[in-house]
Enzyme design. Structure first.
Site, PDB file in Angstrom:
ATOM      1  N   GLU A   1      23.738  35.311 -31.798  1.00 47.08           N
ATOM      2  CA  GLU A   1      23.916  36.555 -31.060  1.00 47.08           C
ATOM      3  C   GLU A   1      22.820  36.741 -30.017  1.00 47.08           C
ATOM      4  O   GLU A   1      23.059  37.258 -28.932  1.00 47.08           O
ATOM      5  CB  GLU A   1      23.925  37.730 -32.034  1.00 47.08           C
ATOM      6  CG  GLU A   1      25.081  37.705 -33.018  1.00 47.08           C
ATOM      7  CD  GLU A   1      25.045  38.881 -33.969  1.00 47.08           C
ATOM      8  OE1 GLU A   1      24.098  39.694 -33.845  1.00 47.08           O
ATOM      9  OE2 GLU A   1      25.941  38.992 -34.811  1.00 47.08           O
TER      10      GLU A   1
ATOM     11  N   GLY B   1      20.870  34.311 -28.520  1.00 47.23           N
ATOM     12  CA  GLY B   1      20.898  33.336 -27.451  1.00 47.23           C
ATOM     13  C   GLY B   1      21.098  31.947 -27.992  1.00 47.23           C
ATOM     14  O   GLY B   1      21.641  31.753 -29.088  1.00 47.23           O
TER      15      GLY B   1
ATOM     16  N   VAL C   1      19.429  27.897 -28.671  1.00 48.68           N
ATOM     17  CA  VAL C   1      18.205  27.181 -29.011  1.00 48.68           C
ATOM     18  C   VAL C   1      18.354  25.752 -28.511  1.00 48.68           C
ATOM     19  O   VAL C   1      19.377  25.096 -28.769  1.00 48.68           O
ATOM     20  CB  VAL C   1      17.937  27.201 -30.527  1.00 48.68           C
ATOM     21  CG1 VAL C   1      16.614  26.515 -30.836  1.00 48.68           C
ATOM     22  CG2 VAL C   1      17.927  28.639 -31.043  1.00 48.68           C
TER      23      VAL C   1
ATOM     24  N   LYS D   1      13.902  28.899 -27.642  1.00 48.45           N
ATOM     25  CA  LYS D   1      14.949  29.896 -27.852  1.00 48.45           C
ATOM     26  C   LYS D   1      15.071  30.737 -26.584  1.00 48.45           C
ATOM     27  O   LYS D   1      14.105  31.376 -26.163  1.00 48.45           O
ATOM     28  CB  LYS D   1      14.590  30.765 -29.056  1.00 48.45           C
ATOM     29  CG  LYS D   1      15.663  31.733 -29.482  1.00 48.45           C
ATOM     30  CD  LYS D   1      15.226  32.456 -30.748  1.00 48.45           C
ATOM     31  CE  LYS D   1      16.281  33.419 -31.235  1.00 48.45           C
ATOM     32  NZ  LYS D   1      15.836  34.129 -32.472  1.00 48.45           N
TER      33      LYS D   1
ATOM     34  N   ASP E   1      16.033  40.600 -42.437  1.00 49.25           N
ATOM     35  CA  ASP E   1      17.217  39.833 -42.023  1.00 49.25           C
ATOM     36  C   ASP E   1      17.193  38.446 -42.663  1.00 49.25           C
ATOM     37  O   ASP E   1      17.422  37.435 -41.988  1.00 49.25           O
ATOM     38  CB  ASP E   1      17.280  39.725 -40.501  1.00 49.25           C
ATOM     39  CG  ASP E   1      18.665  39.323 -40.006  1.00 49.25           C
ATOM     40  OD1 ASP E   1      19.640  39.511 -40.759  1.00 49.25           O
ATOM     41  OD2 ASP E   1      18.775  38.812 -38.880  1.00 49.25           O
TER      42      ASP E   1
ATOM     43  N   ASP F   1      13.406  33.530 -37.140  1.00 47.84           N
ATOM     44  CA  ASP F   1      14.132  34.653 -36.532  1.00 47.84           C
ATOM     45  C   ASP F   1      13.557  35.983 -37.004  1.00 47.84           C
ATOM     46  O   ASP F   1      14.109  36.673 -37.859  1.00 47.84           O
ATOM     47  CB  ASP F   1      15.616  34.575 -36.860  1.00 47.84           C
ATOM     48  CG  ASP F   1      16.437  35.476 -35.937  1.00 47.84           C
ATOM     49  OD1 ASP F   1      15.831  36.232 -35.145  1.00 47.84           O
ATOM     50  OD2 ASP F   1      17.673  35.440 -36.022  1.00 47.84           O
TER      51      ASP F   1
END
Length: 646
Positions: free
Chosen positions: A309, A311, A313, A328, A426, A463
């Site tokens: 979502e 972008g 890598v 990224k 997350d 992330d």
């Protein structure tokens, strides 16, 4: 007669000259004055406050000016119109050592003062004495006639003439701006006069305090330009310094004194100047960070290794060091969008967490064409989601030992993040990355080439776009499949336990469970403490641990610290490669010691046998020799005698 008069007689004066100086500040509504006042107002009303400098003549033979509180010559003010009305304001200072008769020539024994163009008030700092100007043809004010240019003549002539605006004498006289550039003004600072205060009140524009009194328009404009061009700095909200900054509020305003080497001024910086220098700048946005393409200049793109979502890598090699990194890059421009805060939050979290074996390492970040680029560590094993998809395709699953290792390593990463007062918010398979490295064993160092290396699998958390502080959370909800129910209810009192909940469901997915639901009845059943169906048989202890990790009550869930110390994860059946290697080296060392002892025993036995054999031989030899040398005593012996005759 004073001491000064006895030591140094006054110099000869011209006819009709007086020893005192009288100067007037004439304010008339003429066009010249209005033009000059407009020029001064354009330069800035804060320039005429008189707080930063005062007139003082360098290397002057006269004594310094007396303060108003010290005893000295009395001050007299000639009658004139009120300060508020157009007219002239005349202030006289009696010079020490004034001669009698000065009243007749100059209008009274009155002191002197410098007329300051565009200031509206005279400076009380002492000006040069009259003899200093009597021999000079220049004056800071214009005289009526070309022949009489002395300050005395100007004062006498002005007493009878009409009001005129002050102007420079003639081309030889340094103009006011040039005089200001000389920066001959020093402490003590000139206090504001009533007229200057009145002008400051009437001024429509208010400047910052501490502005230099003699700063012209070009310098002030250049300074403002320099301030605007000062590089701005973001404030990382995850650092302890940011907490101190927000708790203390505005920085304390204080004054400092510094020395200006160029002009020898002891200047005092004001509150607002310090605030401009120390005040944290506003946040740098993605748009303001545009620069030349660093991505194409410093990196060579090899391939695209993932997308999401945020972008894409890319696997890149840096041209300088030749190492491989994961770059990224955001898909769409982030300037002014909601994703901009997430991108900055990820950079902040990476910078604070630093380097940990179970957290993806961060190297740098920058912006290009309103896109954010983040340079991270490259993990050659891909993500855990890729591994789960591959296992699902070939109908294979992570074994229980591998699941325990996964839970242990990710738990250690969460323990480190939570120890920094942060939460990930997350945790899911796509945000856990795998790094496979070959580690040489100790056997290879000892010459055993059969087992020279072992593959070590490292699980790393990545992330960090949803990271927030535990104390002051700004929660951005992550994937709903792994989201705890209390976070959905906006109960942020146990945020670290939400990471534990998501980690348990991540392990369940790696064990081979079906894809988790995003909502519905099954979603609520999982939040009630029921594990999804797992297609392989796991031990009872491990299953119970997973159930506790998704308990509906967050207080019942174990913390990351308790999780990494759980007996199920540290059982003897599952030891780390380092522990096995240590035990192997210990056994090898014991074996070598036993071999040395065996060799010593064999050598000792051989030496003992050799000594026994040597003893037997010596005994046999001694017996033989004794038999040969024995004689029979008391018996007749037959001896033969041979005789040879030649």
């Amino acid at each position: 007669m004073s001491f000064l008069s006895r030591q140094q007689p006054p110099p000869p004066r011209r006819a009709g000259a007086a020893c005192t100086l009288r100067q007037k500040l004439i304010f008339s509504p003429c066009s010249d004055c209005e033009e000059e006042e407009e020029e001064e107002e354009e330069e800035g009303s804060g320039h005429s406050t008189g707080e930063d400098s005062a007139f003082q003549e360098p290397d002057s033979p006269l004594p310094p000016a007396r303060s108003p509180t010290e005893p000295g010559p009395e001050r007299r003010r000639s009658p004139g119109p009120a300060p508020g009305s157009p007219g002239e304001l005349e202030e006289d200072l009696l010079l020490p050592g004034a001669c009698p008769g000065a009243d007749e020539a100059g209008g009274g024994a009155e002191g002197d003062s410098w007329e300051e163009e565009g200031f509206g008030s005279s400076s009380p700092v002492k000006s040069p004495a009259a003899p200093y100007f009597l021999g000079s043809s220049f004056s800071p004010v214009r005289c009526g006639g070309p022949g009489d240019a002395s300050p005395r003549g100007c004062g006498a002539r002005r007493a009878g003439e009409g009001r005129r605006s002050p102007r420079p004498d003639h081309p030889g006289t340094p103009p006011h701006k040039t005089f200001r550039k000389l920066r001959l003004f020093d402490t003590p600072h000139t206090p504001k006069s009533l007229l200057s205060k009145a002008r400051g009140i009437d001024s429509s524009s208010v400047k910052l305090r501490g502005s230099s009194l003699f700063m012209d328009t070009e310098k002030s404009g250049k300074r403002e330009f320099d301030v605007r061009q000062t590089p701005q700095v973001n404030i990382n909200p995850f650092t302890p310094d940011s907490l101190l900054l927000h708790s203390s509020g505005q920085c304390r305003r204080r004054k400092r004194t510094y020395w200006n080497d160029s002009c020898g001024e002891d200047m005092e910086a004001s509150d607002y100047e310090l605030e401009d220098e120390t005040r944290p700048a506003k946040r740098i946005t993605i748009t303001e960070s545009n620069m030349k393409s660093r991505y194409t200049t410093e990196f060579h793109e090899l391939e695209k290794i993932g997308s999401g979502e945020f972008g894409s890598v890319f696997k890149c090699v840096k041209r300088l060091d030749g190492c491989i990194y994961a770059i990224k890059r955001s898909k769409k421009p982030l300037a002014g969008s909601v994703d901009e805060q997430n991108a900055l939050r990820e950079v902040y979290a990476h910078a604070v967490l630093g380097q940990h074996s179970h957290v993806v390492r961060y190297f740098s970040a920058w912006a290009e064409d309103d896109h954010m680029l983040i340079q991270n560590e490259y993990c050659n094993g891909g993500s855990l989601a890729d591994a789960i998809s591959e296992n699902y395709r070939i109908m294979s699953y992570f074994k229980e030992a591998e699941l325990k290792d996964l839970l242990l390593q990710v738990g250690r990463g969460l323990r480190y993040i939570h120890s920094m007062s942060l939460v990930h918010m997350d945790i899911k398979p796509s945000n856990i990355f795998i790094s496979r490295t070959s580690i040489p064993n100790a056997a290879s160092e000892e010459g055993d080439e059969d087992d020279w290396a072992s593959n070590k699998v490292m699980f790393k958390i990545g992330d960090l776009g949803h990271v927030t502080r535990i104390s002051s959370p700004q929660v951005e909800e992550g994937d709903s499949r792994f989201l705890a129910n209390e976070v959905l209810q906006e109960n942020y009192t146990h945020l670290p336990k939400a990471d534990i909940f998501a980690l348990a469901l991540t392990v369940v997915c790696a064990a081979g469970a079906e894809p988790l639901p995003r909502n519905g009845d099954q979603w609520h059943e999982i939040r009630q403490g029921r594990l999804p169906r797992i297609p392989q048989v796991l031990s009872q202890e491990f299953t119970e641990l997973l159930k506790v990790m998704i308990h509906p009550d967050p207080e019942r869930r174990p913390s990351a610290m308790a999780l990494v110390k759980h007996s199920v994860l540290l059982s003897a059946s599952r030891k780390s490669a380092e522990q096995l290697r240590i035990e192997l080296n210990a056994e090898k060392f014991k074996n070598s010691l036993l071999q040395k002892e065996l060799k010593k025993a064999q050598m000792a036995k051989a030496a003992a046998e050799e000594r026994a054999l040597f003893t037997d031989r010596m005994a046999t030899r001694s017996t033989t020799q004794s038999n040969r040398t024995s004689r029979l005593i008391g018996k007749k012996m037959n001896r033969s005698v041979s005789l040879t005759i030649y």
